[in-house]
Enzyme design. Structure first.
Site, PDB file in Angstrom:
ATOM      1  N   HIS A   1      -8.367  -8.628   4.241  1.00 13.44           N
ATOM      2  CA  HIS A   1      -7.166  -8.253   4.998  1.00 13.44           C
ATOM      3  C   HIS A   1      -6.887  -9.165   6.182  1.00 13.44           C
ATOM      4  O   HIS A   1      -5.733  -9.279   6.604  1.00 13.44           O
ATOM      5  CB  HIS A   1      -7.291  -6.809   5.502  1.00 13.44           C
ATOM      6  CG  HIS A   1      -7.050  -5.788   4.420  1.00 13.44           C
ATOM      7  ND1 HIS A   1      -6.776  -4.467   4.696  1.00 13.44           N
ATOM      8  CD2 HIS A   1      -7.047  -5.905   3.067  1.00 13.44           C
ATOM      9  CE1 HIS A   1      -6.613  -3.801   3.549  1.00 13.44           C
ATOM     10  NE2 HIS A   1      -6.784  -4.664   2.551  1.00 13.44           N
TER      11      HIS A   1
ATOM     12  N   CYS B   1     -25.640 -14.547  17.366  1.00 12.51           N
ATOM     13  CA  CYS B   1     -26.289 -14.488  18.687  1.00 12.51           C
ATOM     14  C   CYS B   1     -27.008 -13.137  18.748  1.00 12.51           C
ATOM     15  O   CYS B   1     -27.357 -12.581  17.704  1.00 12.51           O
ATOM     16  CB  CYS B   1     -25.281 -14.696  19.814  1.00 12.51           C
ATOM     17  SG  CYS B   1     -23.921 -13.511  19.877  1.00 12.51           S
TER      18      CYS B   1
ATOM     19  N   THR C   1     -25.865 -10.191  19.751  1.00  9.56           N
ATOM     20  CA  THR C   1     -24.993  -9.098  19.298  1.00  9.56           C
ATOM     21  C   THR C   1     -23.849  -9.559  18.397  1.00  9.56           C
ATOM     22  O   THR C   1     -23.187  -8.720  17.788  1.00  9.56           O
ATOM     23  CB  THR C   1     -24.350  -8.411  20.508  1.00  9.56           C
ATOM     24  OG1 THR C   1     -23.570  -9.403  21.216  1.00  9.56           O
ATOM     25  CG2 THR C   1     -25.391  -7.822  21.448  1.00  9.56           C
TER      26      THR C   1
ATOM     27  N   ASP D   1     -27.278 -19.100  18.922  1.00  7.55           N
ATOM     28  CA  ASP D   1     -28.007 -19.418  20.148  1.00  7.55           C
ATOM     29  C   ASP D   1     -29.473 -19.060  19.887  1.00  7.55           C
ATOM     30  O   ASP D   1     -29.860 -18.773  18.747  1.00  7.55           O
ATOM     31  CB  ASP D   1     -27.404 -18.703  21.373  1.00  7.55           C
ATOM     32  CG  ASP D   1     -27.549 -17.186  21.309  1.00  7.55           C
ATOM     33  OD1 ASP D   1     -28.086 -16.665  20.300  1.00  7.55           O
ATOM     34  OD2 ASP D   1     -27.120 -16.509  22.264  1.00  7.55           O
TER      35      ASP D   1
ATOM     36  N   HIS E   1      -0.663  -8.951   4.324  1.00 12.34           N
ATOM     37  CA  HIS E   1      -1.719  -9.334   5.274  1.00 12.34           C
ATOM     38  C   HIS E   1      -1.480 -10.735   5.827  1.00 12.34           C
ATOM     39  O   HIS E   1      -1.831 -11.023   6.973  1.00 12.34           O
ATOM     40  CB  HIS E   1      -3.092  -9.246   4.602  1.00 12.34           C
ATOM     41  CG  HIS E   1      -3.360  -7.893   4.039  1.00 12.34           C
ATOM     42  ND1 HIS E   1      -3.421  -6.768   4.823  1.00 12.34           N
ATOM     43  CD2 HIS E   1      -3.534  -7.476   2.761  1.00 12.34           C
ATOM     44  CE1 HIS E   1      -3.643  -5.706   4.059  1.00 12.34           C
ATOM     45  NE2 HIS E   1      -3.705  -6.112   2.808  1.00 12.34           N
TER      46      HIS E   1
HETATM   47  C1  RB5 Z   1     -28.474 -13.748  24.922  1.00  9.65           C
HETATM   48  O1  RB5 Z   1     -29.413 -13.032  25.672  1.00  9.65           O
HETATM   49  C2  RB5 Z   1     -27.320 -12.841  24.513  1.00  9.65           C
HETATM   50  O2  RB5 Z   1     -26.623 -12.426  25.626  1.00  9.65           O
HETATM   51  C3  RB5 Z   1     -26.406 -13.548  23.528  1.00  9.65           C
HETATM   52  O3  RB5 Z   1     -27.132 -13.951  22.440  1.00  9.65           O
HETATM   53  C4  RB5 Z   1     -25.276 -12.715  22.934  1.00  9.65           C
HETATM   54  O4  RB5 Z   1     -25.738 -11.471  22.483  1.00  9.65           O
HETATM   55  C5  RB5 Z   1     -24.043 -12.623  23.687  1.00  9.65           C
HETATM   56  O5  RB5 Z   1     -23.041 -12.090  23.193  1.00  9.65           O
END
Ligand code: RB5
Length: 155
Positions: free
Chosen positions: A105, A72, A74, A15, A140
């Site tokens: 695994h 993204c 996180t 994203d 596995h």
């Molecule tokens: C975008 O602000 C953020 O929420 C998205 O990139 C992501 O981290 C969601 O899991």
């Protein structure tokens, strides 16, 4: 020694929050001569991660020679979405050991990372570990087959 990527094609998605790191990863893949396809997003304009997670999952699904990378902010939203798609085993990795184990695994076929969590140097090492580690099979395999069997009973 030349780098050995075990996938013939790597599908990438991000994203807006993962766009810059994805570009860095693409530069790494170019340097390593790894074949890839970027399924978007292609700008820094705000967008919704599930669309790109679904596109990469769909591209990887059913292809034994393909792996995916989703980025993204996180890595979590990408992984949550991808793991709802058929045939996907997505793993959020923040270090090389996690990436190696996710392949060895868990036969993870999609690597998820967060641009707000890992820097470009570490992310490059994570990607290299993920793409060059083989699934060990054996016990596995039985366990990942069990994931599908249990999920099928729930639907
Ligand atoms: C975008 O602000 C953020 O929420 C998205 O990139 C992501 O981290 C969601 O899991």
């Amino acid at each position: 020694m030349d780098y050995v990527c075990l996938a013939n094609i790597v599908y990438l998605g991000s994203d807006h929050a993962g766009y810059s790191l994805k570009k860095e990863i693409i530069d790494n893949l170019d340097a390593l001569k790894v074949k890839y396809e970027d399924l978007g997003t292609h700008t820094t304009e705000s967008c919704d991660y599930p669309d790109f997670a679904a596109a990469v999952s769909k591209a990887v699904n059913g292809k034994d020679d393909a792996l995916g990378i989703l980025i993204c902010g996180t890595g979590q939203g990408m992984a949550m979405t991808a793991n709802r798609m058929p045939g996907t085993r997505a793993a959020v990795c923040t270090n090389e050991f996690a990436a190696r184990m996710a392949r060895a695994h868990n036969d993870a076929n999609i690597l998820c990372m967060g641009e707000r969590i890992v820097g470009p140097g570490l992310a490059g090492s994570i990607v290299q570990a993920f793409l060059s580690t083989a699934f060990e099979g054996g016990r596995h395999l039985r366990r990942i087959q069990r994931i599908d069997a249990l999920a099928a009973n729930e639907s």
